[in-house]
Design a protein around this motif. Structure first.
Motif, PDB file in Angstrom:
ATOM      1  N   ILE A   1      -2.165   5.902 -14.740  1.00 11.74           N
ATOM      2  CA  ILE A   1      -2.399   6.511 -13.193  1.00 11.74           C
ATOM      3  C   ILE A   1      -3.407   5.686 -12.623  1.00 11.74           C
ATOM      4  CG2 ILE A   1      -3.083   8.181 -11.794  1.00 11.74           C
ATOM      5  CD1 ILE A   1      -0.534  10.150 -13.736  1.00 11.74           C
TER       6      ILE A   1
ATOM      7  N   GLY B   1      -4.646   0.282  -8.502  1.00 11.55           N
ATOM      8  CA  GLY B   1      -4.105  -1.378  -6.992  1.00 11.55           C
ATOM      9  C   GLY B   1      -3.912  -0.596  -5.852  1.00 11.55           C
ATOM     10  N   TYR B   2      -3.783   0.771  -5.380  1.00 17.25           N
ATOM     11  CA  TYR B   2      -3.641   1.288  -4.133  1.00 17.25           C
ATOM     12  C   TYR B   2      -4.828   1.182  -3.308  1.00 17.25           C
ATOM     13  CZ  TYR B   2      -3.911   4.753  -0.098  1.00 17.25           C
ATOM     14  OH  TYR B   2      -4.201   4.969   1.152  1.00 17.25           O
ATOM     15  N   LEU B   3      -6.475   1.997  -4.433  1.00 11.20           N
ATOM     16  CA  LEU B   3      -7.923   1.822  -3.377  1.00 11.20           C
ATOM     17  C   LEU B   3      -7.878  -0.067  -3.681  1.00 11.20           C
ATOM     18  CD1 LEU B   3      -9.257   4.163  -6.065  1.00 11.20           C
ATOM     19  CD2 LEU B   3      -8.555   4.408  -3.814  1.00 11.20           C
TER      20      LEU B   3
ATOM     21  N   LEU C   1       1.357   6.789  -6.218  1.00  9.24           N
ATOM     22  CA  LEU C   1       0.269   8.516  -5.879  1.00  9.24           C
ATOM     23  C   LEU C   1       0.908   9.456  -5.604  1.00  9.24           C
ATOM     24  CD1 LEU C   1      -3.265   6.489  -5.042  1.00  9.24           C
ATOM     25  CD2 LEU C   1      -2.031   7.263  -7.225  1.00  9.24           C
TER      26      LEU C   1
ATOM     27  N   LEU D   1      -4.523  -6.475  -6.969  1.00 14.64           N
ATOM     28  CA  LEU D   1      -5.883  -4.793  -6.509  1.00 14.64           C
ATOM     29  C   LEU D   1      -6.931  -4.447  -7.817  1.00 14.64           C
ATOM     30  CD1 LEU D   1      -2.926  -4.241  -3.676  1.00 14.64           C
ATOM     31  CD2 LEU D   1      -5.293  -4.893  -3.296  1.00 14.64           C
TER      32      LEU D   1
ATOM     33  N   PHE E   1     -13.288   6.827  -4.796  1.00 16.34           N
ATOM     34  CA  PHE E   1     -12.592   7.433  -5.882  1.00 16.34           C
ATOM     35  C   PHE E   1     -12.674   5.797  -7.140  1.00 16.34           C
ATOM     36  CE2 PHE E   1     -11.041  11.035  -3.851  1.00 16.34           C
ATOM     37  CZ  PHE E   1     -10.430  11.786  -4.759  1.00 16.34           C
TER      38      PHE E   1
ATOM     39  N   SER F   1       1.158  -1.167  -0.063  1.00 16.95           N
ATOM     40  CA  SER F   1      -0.099   0.230   0.152  1.00 16.95           C
ATOM     41  C   SER F   1       1.017   0.785  -0.093  1.00 16.95           C
ATOM     42  CB  SER F   1      -1.043  -0.448   1.324  1.00 16.95           C
ATOM     43  OG  SER F   1      -1.093  -1.626   1.259  1.00 16.95           O
TER      44      SER F   1
ATOM     45  N   PHE G   1       2.275   1.694  -3.298  1.00 14.75           N
ATOM     46  CA  PHE G   1       1.011   2.124  -4.171  1.00 14.75           C
ATOM     47  C   PHE G   1       1.193   3.773  -4.423  1.00 14.75           C
ATOM     48  CE2 PHE G   1       0.485  -1.937  -5.558  1.00 14.75           C
ATOM     49  CZ  PHE G   1       0.044  -1.996  -6.953  1.00 14.75           C
TER      50      PHE G   1
ATOM     51  N   PHE H   1     -12.627   5.678 -10.600  1.00 20.87           N
ATOM     52  CA  PHE H   1     -11.186   5.110 -11.597  1.00 20.87           C
ATOM     53  C   PHE H   1     -11.369   4.209 -12.708  1.00 20.87           C
ATOM     54  CE2 PHE H   1      -8.711   7.209  -8.832  1.00 20.87           C
ATOM     55  CZ  PHE H   1      -7.117   8.319  -9.930  1.00 20.87           C
TER      56      PHE H   1
ATOM     57  N   LEU I   1      -2.538   2.137 -11.279  1.00 22.66           N
ATOM     58  CA  LEU I   1      -1.876   2.397 -10.238  1.00 22.66           C
ATOM     59  C   LEU I   1      -2.485   2.523  -9.298  1.00 22.66           C
ATOM     60  CD1 LEU I   1       1.835   4.276 -11.438  1.00 22.66           C
ATOM     61  CD2 LEU I   1       1.607   1.677 -10.591  1.00 22.66           C
ATOM     62  N   ALA I   2      -3.739   3.729  -9.228  1.00 24.79           N
ATOM     63  CA  ALA I   2      -4.349   3.888  -8.497  1.00 24.79           C
ATOM     64  C   ALA I   2      -5.464   2.880  -7.847  1.00 24.79           C
ATOM     65  CB  ALA I   2      -5.470   5.432  -9.042  1.00 24.79           C
TER      66      ALA I   2
END
Lengths: 271, 415
Positions: free
Chosen positions: B351, B357-359, A12, B296, B371, A5, A8, B375, B354-355
């Motif tokens: 982007i 992936g984070y979310l 981000l 993710l 978000f 996390s 990422f 996305f 990747l976003a």
């Protein structure tokens, strides 16, 4: 996964998306922040401190082992390279201190005998039900890979063992629970296991809570990752090899492609 | 670029073989002298890296399978026994686990490279679709492999993902439930499930290897695309694959191995989840069930959609839509380098991934969910709206006349 996390998140952050920080780390189920400790086994060249692991085993043996099993470990592991490295004889003696259930014998009966180096660490309870019954319904987890099974690993174990406090006035404790600053949710069934002087140290190390917690955390890290030293050692050799190999490959690539670049120059000059 | 064979058998054995099973001729024509655009950059080395990683996964996997026990009682412990008691077991197991991450990393780079340089456009549509099929098979294989560890995250990932099929109940009542029980081999995830996951996890890599052969075959008919997207016009636009690209790919593989090595030797569990070192417990759900990092973005899409059935359709659609890219992109030219408008949308798409992936790693609530939805919409809009529309309205920059011209222009400017 926290690290991922973070990875990422770092990527981000570059793209500057204003992500909400509404949910704090603790709300997201990660538990309280854990302070990183200095360990002798930190990568890339670290090693376990043999004396620390031997002391840690002692803390485990006299305190933790009363309730927690360590089913993946055998007494012989205590003598193998890269660990506490007790002598073969010492490991055999430590094994023999435990009574192990064996059998059935020729008459079909189970019997108790002194442990051998090949035996697994003796578990304190016959089964999970017995463990729960003896611990007010809570199951003391097996500690074999505990140092890999919690975010923060040995740092977390250390924080947990030194994290027992008086519950703040505004916290209502459930029955039989103990307040701990490192435990997710802060209410843990395990009572504070360590107190100054409960385990005797013979190597001059001060027998205080801090040292007990540190030593047993290091011991549990070794137990979870007994090949850690071999891994670092092989890693160093392979990294050196790969770096040299990469340089050679790069130079070889340049040399091969120089032919094409030379031809291009000739073509250009001719034009 | 299917070219005339230049192979001349020089020895008696080669002549004998050449009229029976001409493998030396194949190797010579398709590997040694194969004409390859001379301007391929390092993004093109990921094909070789992926081939290498497939080999690593198969070799380590076969040896691991010799020691692994696919039983609910023994699986978790057998993995730990491999780490502790099998000679070099820790190396095999960590190489296989970290290797999966490296494999996906390379596959994602390879896919984005194809996307950026328009490598899916005619005449490479089938090549691209085979690639998407490989990605799909990789996802299935990795998912099944992860389940074999039989830790908490393994068990609950299998439970969550197999349960997705139960969403079909809202189409035909009972269909989903029946299907899920058929997949499980029982009324819950258990021993039969683990056994079939193991059997299929062993099978799929060889299916992947088969599709990889088709992928390379399909590559070798039109030949490689290149950073300009301009077709090869004259022999001077190309170089023989060996030694020029064997050495370049070789160098890239070694550099890739350095990254692989750092993770493998110094942080083998960094990309994994700590919960998977807790043995599977069907009675205790982990507070957050999250997949490995490479899933993710897809997981974020699944959870962004409120309806279960449509969530599953979104999840599958995120992969399936890739099959149609060759026909969704209406641009006349291939390389995004020469597409001034689409370039922005492309990087926004990177982007976006990747976003997501984070979310995907966060709990689906509040702004994270918001978000996630934004996305997710962009993910699909990129393929279904932006690709067809921008291709029609955009005026691309002037393309170089040939590959050679672009190379000469790059090296040293005016002659």
């Amino acid at each position: 996964m926290r690290n991922v996390s973070k990875l990422f998140a770092a990527i981000l952050a570059v793209s500057a998306t204003a992500l909400p920080s509404a949910a704090s780390a603790e709300d997201a189920g990660h538990g309280p922040a854990i302070e990183a400790q200095e360990w002798s086994f930190a990568p890339p060249f670290g090693q376990f401190d043999r004396a620390q692991l031997q002391r840690g085993y002692k803390v485990y043996q006299f305190v933790c082992a009363n309730c927690h099993s360590m089913n993946l470990l055998s007494y012989r592991n205590l003598a193998q390279p890269g660990g506490p490295q007790f002598s073969e004889k010492a490991a055999a003696t430590l094994a023999a201190q435990a009574q192990i259930a064996d059998g059935p014998d020729d008459t079909g009966k189970m019997f108790q005998r002194p442990g051998r180096p090949s035996d697994r660490f003796r578990a304190p309870y016959a089964n999970d039900q017995a463990a729960r019954a003896a611990n007010g319904g809570a199951l003391p987890p097996d500690l074999s890979v505990m140092a890999k099974a919690r975010p923060g690993g040995p740092d977390y174990i250390y924080a947990l063992l030194t994290g027992y406090e008086e519950a703040p006035a505004d916290v209502t404790m459930s029955k039989g629970m103990h307040y701990n600053s490192a435990f997710p949710g802060h209410q843990i069934a395990m009572p504070n296991p360590l107190a100054e002087g409960v385990v005797e140290y013979t190597d001059g190390t001060e027998p205080n809570l801090n040292n007990y917690a540190k030593d047993v955390s290091a011991f549990l890290m070794w137990a979870a990752e007994p090949t850690l030293e071999a891994r670092y050692r092989l890693g160093a050799r392979i990294m050196i090899f790969l770096l040299v190999f990469a340089v050679i490959m790069y130079l070889a690539k340049k040399a091969v492609w120089a032919r094409v670049h030379k031809r291009d120059h000739a073509a250009k000059n001719a034009a | 670029m299917a070219h005339e064979s230049t192979y001349k058998p020089s020895t008696g054995i080669e002549r004998w073989l050449d009229s029976r099973l001409p493998i030396p001729r194949l190797m010579n024509d398709q590997f040694m002298v194969f004409p390859t655009p001379r301007n391929l950059n390092y993004w093109w080395t990921f094909g070789a890296i992926l081939t290498f990683m497939l080999g690593v996964q198969i070799v380590t996997g076969i040896v691991l399978a010799m020691h692994y026990q696919p039983t609910t009682e023994g699986a978790f412990e057998s993995v730990e026994r491999i780490m502790r008691d099998v000679n070099w077991g820790w190396l095999l197991r960590y190489a296989h686990a970290v290797g999966a991450s490296m494999f996906f990393l390379a596959a994602f780079v390879h896919t984005f490279r194809g996307l950026y340089y328009g490598s899916y456009k005619a005449p490479r549509e089938i090549l691209w679709m085979l690639g998407v099929l490989i990605l799909f098979l990789m996802i299935a294989t990795a998912f099944m492999g992860y389940s074999l560890v039989w830790g908490q995250m393994s068990f609950w990932a299998v439970t969550v993902i197999t349960n997705l099929f139960s969403s079909l109940d809202s189409v035909v009542p009972g269909l989903g439930t029946t299907l899920v029980q058929w997949i499980w081999g029982g009324f819950s995830v258990g021993e039969p499930t683990l056994n079939r996951l193991f059997a299929l996890h062993y099978l799929f890599p060889f299916v992947i290897a088969g599709v990889v052969i088709l992928h390379i075959w399909a590559l070798h008919i039109p030949g490689s695309n290149n950073p300009t997207g301009v077709d090869v016009k004259t022999p001077s636009d190309t170089l023989p694959f060996h030694p020029y690209y064997t050495i370049k790919d070789g160098f890239a593989v070694v550099v890739f191995c350095i990254v692989f090595g750092v993770l493998l030797f110094y942080a083998p569990n960094w990309l994994g989840h700590t919960d998977n070192y807790i043995p599977a417990n069907p009675l205790q759900t982990p507070p957050h069930i999250v997949p490995e990092w490479y899933f993710l973005p897809f997981y974020a899409i699944l959870r962004a959609i409120p309806d279960k059935l449509f969530g599953v359709i979104g999840l599958m659609g995120a992969i399936i839509v890739l099959f149609f890219i060759p026909w969704l992109d209406t641009s006349r030219i291939r390389s995004v380098s020469y597409r001034p408008i689409f370039k922005w949308f492309f990087w926004l798409f990177v982007i976006c991934c990747l976003a997501l992936g984070y979310l995907g790693s966060q709990a689906p609530e509040g702004w994270y969910l918001f978000f996630g939805r934004v996305f997710t919409i962009y993910y699909f809009a990129f393929f279904l709206i932006i690709m067809p529309v921008v291709g029609l309205i955009e005026r691309p920059k002037r393309l170089p006349g040939s590959i050679t011209e672009s190379v000469l222009a790059k090296h040293g400017g005016a002659a």
